[in-house]
Design an enzyme around this catalytic site. Structure first.
Site, PDB file in Angstrom:
ATOM      1  N   ASP A 155      -2.015  -0.549   7.576  1.00 28.24           N
ATOM      2  CA  ASP A 155      -1.562  -1.639   5.821  1.00 28.24           C
ATOM      3  C   ASP A 155      -1.941  -2.267   5.707  1.00 28.24           C
ATOM      4  O   ASP A 155      -2.757  -3.059   5.018  1.00 28.24           O
ATOM      5  CB  ASP A 155       0.040  -1.753   6.606  1.00 28.24           C
ATOM      6  CG  ASP A 155       0.972  -0.228   6.900  1.00 28.24           C
ATOM      7  OD1 ASP A 155      -0.235   0.575   6.756  1.00 28.24           O
ATOM      8  OD2 ASP A 155       1.698  -0.639   8.501  1.00 28.24           O
ATOM      9  N   SER A 213      15.637   3.593   6.874  1.00 27.24           N
ATOM     10  CA  SER A 213      15.000   3.456   8.178  1.00 27.24           C
ATOM     11  C   SER A 213      15.174   2.700   9.281  1.00 27.24           C
ATOM     12  O   SER A 213      13.505   1.773   8.423  1.00 27.24           O
ATOM     13  CB  SER A 213      14.223   4.894   8.765  1.00 27.24           C
ATOM     14  OG  SER A 213      13.898   4.608   9.760  1.00 27.24           O
ATOM     15  N   LYS A 229      12.988   0.490  11.992  1.00 25.89           N
ATOM     16  CA  LYS A 229      12.353   1.303  12.522  1.00 25.89           C
ATOM     17  C   LYS A 229      12.405   0.143  14.019  1.00 25.89           C
ATOM     18  O   LYS A 229      12.561   1.202  15.234  1.00 25.89           O
ATOM     19  CB  LYS A 229      10.534   0.802  12.373  1.00 25.89           C
ATOM     20  CG  LYS A 229      10.354   1.966  12.504  1.00 25.89           C
ATOM     21  CD  LYS A 229       8.473   0.732  12.761  1.00 25.89           C
ATOM     22  CE  LYS A 229       7.815   1.082  11.555  1.00 25.89           C
ATOM     23  NZ  LYS A 229       7.005   0.132  10.664  1.00 25.89           N
ATOM     24  N   GLU A 237      -0.378  11.328   7.626  1.00 29.41           N
ATOM     25  CA  GLU A 237       1.087  10.665   8.268  1.00 29.41           C
ATOM     26  C   GLU A 237       1.355  10.727   9.681  1.00 29.41           C
ATOM     27  O   GLU A 237       1.077  11.698  10.127  1.00 29.41           O
ATOM     28  CB  GLU A 237       1.982  10.961   7.494  1.00 29.41           C
ATOM     29  CG  GLU A 237       2.884   9.790   7.191  1.00 29.41           C
ATOM     30  CD  GLU A 237       2.334   8.820   5.996  1.00 29.41           C
ATOM     31  OE1 GLU A 237       2.005   7.339   6.461  1.00 29.41           O
ATOM     32  OE2 GLU A 237       2.373   8.814   5.035  1.00 29.41           O
ATOM     33  N   HIS A 238       1.139   9.412  10.016  1.00 30.35           N
ATOM     34  CA  HIS A 238       1.869   9.273  11.916  1.00 30.35           C
ATOM     35  C   HIS A 238       0.165   9.962  13.020  1.00 30.35           C
ATOM     36  O   HIS A 238       0.408  10.237  13.548  1.00 30.35           O
ATOM     37  CB  HIS A 238       2.308   9.904  12.069  1.00 30.35           C
ATOM     38  CG  HIS A 238       4.084   9.347  11.982  1.00 30.35           C
ATOM     39  ND1 HIS A 238       4.126   8.355  12.769  1.00 30.35           N
ATOM     40  CD2 HIS A 238       4.379   9.754  10.668  1.00 30.35           C
ATOM     41  CE1 HIS A 238       5.416   8.084  12.330  1.00 30.35           C
ATOM     42  NE2 HIS A 238       5.930   8.764  11.110  1.00 30.35           N
ATOM     43  N   ARG A 286       0.847  -1.070  -0.075  1.00 30.17           N
ATOM     44  CA  ARG A 286      -0.033  -0.062  -0.027  1.00 30.17           C
ATOM     45  C   ARG A 286       0.809   1.491  -0.050  1.00 30.17           C
ATOM     46  O   ARG A 286       1.710   1.305   0.143  1.00 30.17           O
ATOM     47  CB  ARG A 286      -0.784  -0.058   1.234  1.00 30.17           C
ATOM     48  CG  ARG A 286      -0.006   0.262   2.829  1.00 30.17           C
ATOM     49  CD  ARG A 286      -0.095   1.523   3.745  1.00 30.17           C
ATOM     50  NE  ARG A 286       0.741   2.056   3.936  1.00 30.17           N
ATOM     51  CZ  ARG A 286       1.208   2.062   4.835  1.00 30.17           C
ATOM     52  NH1 ARG A 286       2.588   2.737   3.483  1.00 30.17           N
ATOM     53  NH2 ARG A 286       2.096   2.085   5.636  1.00 30.17           N
ATOM     54  N   GLY A 314      11.548  -2.730   3.604  1.00 31.10           N
ATOM     55  CA  GLY A 314      12.303  -1.652   3.835  1.00 31.10           C
ATOM     56  C   GLY A 314      11.094   0.180   3.469  1.00 31.10           C
ATOM     57  O   GLY A 314      12.777   0.301   3.375  1.00 31.10           O
ATOM     58  N   ASP A 352      -2.667   7.583  12.396  1.00 28.36           N
ATOM     59  CA  ASP A 352      -3.525   5.983  12.367  1.00 28.36           C
ATOM     60  C   ASP A 352      -3.469   5.826  14.169  1.00 28.36           C
ATOM     61  O   ASP A 352      -3.818   5.410  15.254  1.00 28.36           O
ATOM     62  CB  ASP A 352      -3.554   5.270  12.204  1.00 28.36           C
ATOM     63  CG  ASP A 352      -1.746   4.363  12.119  1.00 28.36           C
ATOM     64  OD1 ASP A 352      -0.976   5.603  12.642  1.00 28.36           O
ATOM     65  OD2 ASP A 352      -1.812   3.884  11.767  1.00 28.36           O
TER      66      ASP A 352
HETATM   67  P1  NG1 Z   1       5.180   2.609   8.009  1.00 32.59           P
HETATM   68  O1  NG1 Z   1       6.733   2.371   8.782  1.00 32.59           O
HETATM   69  O2  NG1 Z   1       5.487   2.696   6.756  1.00 32.59           O
HETATM   70  O3  NG1 Z   1       4.606   0.965   7.308  1.00 32.59           O
HETATM   71  C1  NG1 Z   1       4.370   3.072  10.008  1.00 32.59           C
HETATM   72  C2  NG1 Z   1       2.618   2.440  10.867  1.00 32.59           C
HETATM   73  C3  NG1 Z   1       1.526   2.952  10.626  1.00 32.59           C
HETATM   74  C4  NG1 Z   1       1.340   4.667  10.198  1.00 32.59           C
HETATM   75  C5  NG1 Z   1       3.068   5.439   9.502  1.00 32.59           C
HETATM   76  C6  NG1 Z   1       2.664   6.454   9.652  1.00 32.59           C
HETATM   77  C7  NG1 Z   1       4.009  -0.132  11.518  1.00 32.59           C
HETATM   78  C8  NG1 Z   1       3.270  -1.224  10.588  1.00 32.59           C
HETATM   79  N1  NG1 Z   1       3.119   1.408  10.837  1.00 32.59           N
HETATM   80  O4  NG1 Z   1       4.134   2.652   8.078  1.00 32.59           O
HETATM   81  O5  NG1 Z   1       0.508   1.696  10.829  1.00 32.59           O
HETATM   82  O6  NG1 Z   1       1.831   5.252  12.171  1.00 32.59           O
HETATM   83  O7  NG1 Z   1       4.087   4.431   9.873  1.00 32.59           O
HETATM   84  O8  NG1 Z   1       1.790   7.501   9.551  1.00 32.59           O
HETATM   85  O9  NG1 Z   1       4.592   0.371  12.119  1.00 32.59           O
END
Ligand code: NG1
Length: 557
Positions: A254, A297, A299, A60-61, A54, A194, A63
């Site tokens: 996601d 990055s 995580k 962004e940030h 997706r 990633g 949810d």
């Molecule tokens: P990514 O790392 O792009 O899958 C993460 C979080 C989302 C959301 C976004 C920022 C996970 C699995 N996903 O997305 O829920 O918070 O960062 O909008 O942690």
């Protein structure tokens, strides 16, 4: 409602790709996977499970503050070909004969063949008369959460299927034939790992579907194999639980995008009061281009100063705001900004605020009320001074140090001298507002003539504002993402922004349909890290995508 629909099971690629057209590329990939499966395992696959990655278009940030977001599934996906394995004598007899034993292979040569079998977890207890009693607790699959291993995602999906559909994990179940079947599977993926396009959620969703299918737990119109047909909403919930087993605490965006999307729309996903997804039809000229910054990055490694720190700053800010607004919050409750807004407006349990009312409240919060998050006595502009120390933050929360630590810090590690409560809140309220505006523009564009590109222009501006806010207020961008978005605008995009968690990974740009080829060429020529890449590698890092349909299963007949 998408959440109540069943998981589609197809028997032709035409039906499966519907709106996308059965492009030759798709057919070749599917055929190649089926042929490879036959070569490796000596028979045709019974099913291929598909789950797309997706891209988050906006939101962004937010949810984890429980505000709505607007992602869409991309055409790039994970495919898992699978079939139950007939039990025959072989050197791998141990896995072959174990109930539910799995042989998992990946078309990509860097991911090696894996064999594993779930074990029944047993607990021994002494009875009063001193005899041992055995209780069966459930299934156990060894998932390594310390290291990133490809098969962990396959196992994560399997775990959910085992615990939901084979609850009576025991020797009895094996004897009565109610145990999971042994499975061969072959995985291939076109979602770059990633890069913020959720390859992990796609892997877990596809794996969950593959194990459901081979065990006869998915029904289709032809074979009513099970009494209860799994709904898309249930698959989202299962996949969320399953992904937690790989050590990722995700908000649900996601998995919902991978499962509930359709090929004509993006999805407006809301998490409060319950998880819901509604299609948002995009303007016809909208083509989105994903470009990988090639900055990785990690995580897990950076969480304490990045992702998890933002989660804590956002949650603590919500408590302080609630307190200033006179809203009741339980001492141990982790209230979110969305709940603060709802309680402030007198929203009743399970009732949703009207979008126009929500927008008014977001403006009021973001423009005025969040001033309480600034350090005492500060009136200046946005600079480092806006942050508060840990002691100041605890005092502002109204909690004792012990309770604060228990509620906000006991489950997560964070590292910061100053906590940027105000800046993060300013981003959250602004971004939640932009999501609603984006959705509104799309709805209005549907009724319009579609002759000019006014809707695309408006959406592009919202995407640019989102990027600025991510960069300046939420501080989740990085120089390379800023460079890529700048180059995108110079190369003719309506708008461009980072997508996903940020600090690296991909950007998404909205580009006029007829200019996509030229746009991609210009970015390829101008973004430094792409200069030495060959054409195959380049098509991995920058590509156009329209919305894709969500997860499904193909059944061989
Ligand atoms: P990514 O790392 O792009 O899958 C993460 C979080 C989302 C959301 C976004 C920022 C996970 C699995 N996903 O997305 O829920 O918070 O960062 O909008 O942690």
């Amino acid at each position: 409602m998408a959440a109540e629909e069943h998981i589609p099971v197809y028997t032709t690629l035409q039906d499966l790709y519907g709106g996308l057209g059965t492009s030759l590329d798709h057919a070749l990939r599917w055929n190649n996977l089926a042929e490879e499966f036959e070569k490796r395992f000596g028979r045709e696959p019974a099913y291929i499970a598909r789950a797309p990655g997706r891209v988050n278009l906006i939101g962004e940030h937010i949810d984890y503050a429980l505000f709505g977001v607007l992602p869409m599934a991309v055409e790039r996906d994970i495919l898992i070909a699978c079939a139950p394995r007939p039990v025959v004598a072989s050197p791998d007899a141990e896995v072959q004969h174990a109930p539910g034993g799995v042989i998992a292979e990946n078309l990509h040569s860097k991911y090696t063949r894996q064999m594993f079998a779930p074990e029944v977890k047993k607990k021994y207890e002494q009875t009063e008369v001193g005899e041992d009693q055995v209780h069966v607790e459930g299934w156990h699959l060894d998932i390594n959460t310390k290291e990133l291993r490809w098969e962990s995602y396959v196992k994560a999906g399997y775990y959910g299927v085992l615990s939901h559909y084979f609850p009576s994990a025991s020797a009895n179940a094996v004897e009565s034939g109610k145990h999971p079947v042994p499975v061969d599977l072959l995985v291939t993926g076109s979602v770059p790992a990633g890069s913020g396009l959720s390859s992990s959620a796609a892997m877990v969703v596809a794996s969950t579907l593959a194990f459901l299918a081979v065990n006869g737990k998915l029904s289709d119109s032809a074979t009513a194999a099970t009494d209860h047909q799994l709904s898309k909403g249930e698959l989202v919930k299962m996949s969320m639980e399953n992904e937690k087993r790989v050590g990722v605490n995700s908000g649900g965006m996601d998995q919902a995008a991978s499962v509930m999307s359709d090929s004509s729309s993006a999805l407006y996903i809301t998490f409060y009061p319950t998880l819901k997804a509604a299609p948002v039809r995009l303007p016809p000229g909208a083509v989105f281009v994903c470009a990988n910054s090639l900055v990785v990055s990690d995580k897990a490694v950076t969480a304490k100063s990045r992702y998890n720190l933002r989660v804590v700053e956002t949650l603590v800010g919500a408590r302080i705001l609630a307190r200033a607004l006179g809203i009741q919050v339980g001492e141990k409750e982790k209230i979110t900004y969305r709940e603060v807004v709802g309680r402030f407006a007198g929203e009743k349990h399970r009732e949703e605020l009207d979008a126009a009312v929500l927008m008014q409240l977001l403006t009021r919060m973001g423009d005025e009320e969040i001033d309480v998050l600034k350090p005492k006595g500060l009136t200046g502009s946005l600079d480092e001074q806006l942050g508060v120390t840990m002691d100041e933050m605890i005092e502002m929360s109204g909690l004792s140090k012990e309770v604060f630590n228990e509620v906000y810090l006991s489950w997560v590690e964070v590292e910061a001298n100053h906590f940027q409560l105000y800046k993060r809140a300013k981003h959250v309220f602004g971004e939640a507002f932009r999501v609603l505006q984006f959705r509104q523009v799309c709805i209005e564009a549907m009724g319009g003539s579609g002759i000019d590109d006014a809707a695309e222009q408006e959406i592009g501006t919202l995407m640019n504002d989102s990027q600025d806010s991510c960069n300046e207020l939420f501080e989740c961008s990085c120089p390379e993402l800023n460079e890529l978005t700048r180059l995108a605008l110079e190369s003719g995009a309506y708008g461009s922004r980072l997508t996903g968690a940020g600090w690296g990974g991909c950007t998404v740009s909205l580009v006029p349909g007829e200019q996509v080829g030229r746009f991609i060429k210009r970015i390829r020529d101008s973004y430094g890290p792409y200069k030495d890449l060959e054409s195959d590698a380049l098509s991995e890092v920058i590509f156009a995508t329209r919305p894709s349909s969500g997860a499904c299963v193909y059944k061989f007949e």
